[in-house]
Design an enzyme around this catalytic site. Structure first.
Site, PDB file in Angstrom:
ATOM      1  N   SER A 146      -5.174  -1.556   1.321  1.00  0.00           N
ATOM      2  CA  SER A 146      -6.025  -0.488   0.856  1.00  0.00           C
ATOM      3  C   SER A 146      -5.269   0.690   0.231  1.00  0.00           C
ATOM      4  CB  SER A 146      -6.909   0.015   1.997  1.00  0.00           C
ATOM      5  OG  SER A 146      -6.126   0.543   3.051  1.00  0.00           O
ATOM      6  N   SER A 188      -2.074  -2.763   4.556  1.00  0.00           N
ATOM      7  CA  SER A 188      -2.434  -1.814   3.499  1.00  0.00           C
ATOM      8  C   SER A 188      -1.285  -1.104   2.806  1.00  0.00           C
ATOM      9  CB  SER A 188      -3.405  -0.772   4.036  1.00  0.00           C
ATOM     10  OG  SER A 188      -4.685  -1.338   4.055  1.00  0.00           O
ATOM     11  N   LYS A 209      -2.136   9.002   0.449  1.00  0.00           N
ATOM     12  CA  LYS A 209      -3.380   8.239   0.482  1.00  0.00           C
ATOM     13  C   LYS A 209      -4.486   9.208   0.895  1.00  0.00           C
ATOM     14  CE  LYS A 209      -5.075   3.955   2.652  1.00  0.00           C
ATOM     15  NZ  LYS A 209      -4.681   2.829   3.535  1.00  0.00           N
TER      16      LYS A 209
HETATM   17  N1  GLN Z   1      -7.064  -5.574   4.173  1.00  0.00           N
HETATM   18  C1  GLN Z   1      -7.036  -5.341   5.588  1.00  0.00           C
HETATM   19  C2  GLN Z   1      -8.399  -4.935   6.035  1.00  0.00           C
HETATM   20  O1  GLN Z   1      -9.251  -4.911   5.220  1.00  0.00           O
HETATM   21  C3  GLN Z   1      -6.007  -4.307   5.930  1.00  0.00           C
HETATM   22  C4  GLN Z   1      -6.403  -2.934   5.640  1.00  0.00           C
HETATM   23  C5  GLN Z   1      -5.455  -1.883   6.141  1.00  0.00           C
HETATM   24  O2  GLN Z   1      -4.303  -2.181   6.475  1.00  0.00           O
HETATM   25  N2  GLN Z   1      -5.952  -0.651   6.227  1.00  0.00           N
HETATM   26  O3  GLN Z   1      -8.668  -4.638   7.157  1.00  0.00           O
END
Ligand code: GLN
Length: 472
Positions: free
Chosen positions: A152, A176, A77
């Protein structure tokens, strides 16, 4: 196809000289040439000649005792620091940032002999669940390019799904890793907080952030975690807990999980859950029953408070973490933050400000403590909890961006895990009639990764969902 093979099979083939690391890396770039224009999964692709040169060196230097990831191509990532290779976190703020050091997870993978192919697209700073909140163009779901891959870590999941690398490292603050794994039919693990070093991972919400494996199977994730977990002097929150041989422990998984109890919290199967997803998880629970596991219905009355706890504490921590991007240290200035990120900085700053701190931030922290107690109670009545990953299948591109609240709701089943710190494994659980992937979470006690892997592996020995790849 070569890259459909598991890491163990790849390693066996490499050792027997049936194919070389060079072949594997060439295959990745072949797939990239075809799939990157469709999915936009990468932000930065390592120069092909550089990766091939590395592969040839690995082939030449290979010994019979080569470690399991030696010569295997992978992606990160784009939230991990990679010396000499830009790390953008999908934000224009870091568009030209070239880190002077390596994240620990990257360093460990390099030391294990794995070969970096590129840095993957994501929601900027981890803010999102669809990989659309990026300054590098939305990522597309390879199962249906009209749809989002989840986020994400969406670029990682899409990349593994179409075999642009053998595996990926993602980051999970509130879902994510699990959410895109479910929507792209890959396997992903949110580790116990502190299991893997966060050093060199761009901080979103530091008390929730975890670094973990994303791959084609549970067995692959076990091999990746084995190579990356463990205490790290650079991260004081990394746990001094010994790292078991997760892969060796998979042998005999079926006898080990027999008679273990699955807890099914009924509140998580109620209103708002797509009936096809409910049916799929229930069918998967039956598979686990068939393996001799016990099933127990439980209740999680606090469930509804998961989102508010998460979306107060995560923005509070991110508002503090993003303060360092002041235009002096990293280049691009704060006007480059997207609307979604600005919204989070404002909510977080507000929740932390004098006069509101007690009403919001402190209250959320108290509720977090209740959640920790709630999971402790539930996990004292069973060995693992099983629940959905997402309430719906992957939405169409644009749908979640048009509705910020729906965007937050997409994470309703994943966000309460991170404030607690326990591990959760997301495995493919089936497909809808329309052919879209569905995921299931298996949640365990702190540092119970071994048991999660054993259950997931036994499940994948009985099912073939995880072996299916999107049509290319
Ligand atoms: N979708 C969640 C957020 O927007 C989780 C994101 C993540 O785990 N980095 O915070």
């Amino acid at each position: 196809m070569l890259l459909d093979l598991s890491i163990r099979e790849l390693q066996a083939g490499l050792a027997a000289k049936k194919f070389s690391s060079e072949d594997l890396v060439r295959k990745c770039y072949e797939n990239i040439a075809r799939e990157q224009p469709r999915t936009n999964a990468f932000i930065t692709i390592v120069d092909k000649e550089t990766a091939l040169k590395e592969a040839k060196e690995k082939d030449a230097a290979r010994t019979p005792s080569a470690p399991p990831l030696y010569g295997i191509p992978f992606v990160l990532k784009d939230s991990f620091a990679t010396r000499g290779i830009r790390t953008t976190c999908a934000s224009n703020v870091l568009r030209d940032f070239i880190p002077p050091y390596d994240a620990t997870v990257y360093r460990r993978l390099r030391e294990a002999g794995a070969i970096l192919i590129g840095k993957m697209n994501m929601d900027a700073w981890g803010h999102g669940g669809s990989s659309e909140n990026t300054d590098f163009g939305a990522v597309r779901n390879p199962w249906d390019i009209e749809r989002v891959p989840g986020g994400s870590s969406g670029g990682c999941a899409a990349g593994v799904a179409v075999r642009m690398a053998a595996f990926a490292i993602g980051e999970d603050t509130g879902g994510s890793i699990r959410n895109p794994s479910a929507w792209c039919n890959t396997t992903g693990l949110k580790v116990t907080y502190g299991r893997v070093s966060r050093y060199g991972c761009v901080a979103y919400a530091s008390s929730f952030d975890t670094v973990g494996p994303m791959g084609k199977s549970v067995e692959d994730c076990a091999a990746i975690l084995e190579a990356t977990a463990g205490n790290d002097l650079h991260d004081a929150t990394s746990a001094p807990v010994p790292v078991p041989s997760y892969t060796a422990e998979l042998a005999g998984a079926e006898s080990f999980i027999k008679d273990k109890t699955i807890g099914v919290p009924r509140e998580l199967f109620g209103e708002g859950l797509d009936p096809e997803i409910r049916a799929s998880i229930m069918a998967s629970i039956d598979v686990l029953k068939g393996l001799g596991m016990q099933v127990k219905e439980l209740s999680m009355p606090l469930f509804d408070y998961g989102l508010p706890v998460y979306y107060l504490i995560a923005p509070s921590e991110t508002s503090s973490n993003l303060a360092r991007y002041d235009g002096v240290r990293y280049g691009g200035d704060r006007s480059n933050f997207t609307e979604e990120t600005m919204r989070r900085i404002m909510i977080g700053t507000y929740a932390l400000s004098a006069g509101y701190y007690d009403a919001y931030y402190r209250k959320a922290q108290k509720a977090r403590t209740l959640f920790i107690a709630e999971y402790k109670r539930l996990l004292s009545e069973c060995d693992v909890l099983v629940m959905p990953v997402n309430p719906t299948v992957a939405p169409k591109v644009g749908e979640l961006m048009a509705d910020p609240l729906a965007n937050l709701l997409a994470d309703v089943y994943t966000v309460s895990i991170n404030p607690v710190g326990v591990p959760s494994l997301a495995v493919p659980s089936g497909f809808t009639k329309a052919g879209l992937p569905i995921g299931m979470q298996i949640v365990g006690k702190m540092f119970a990764e071994s048991l999660l892997f054993q259950i997931g592996h036994a499940f994948q020995s009985e099912t073939d969902y995880h072996t299916r790849a999107p049509k290319v």
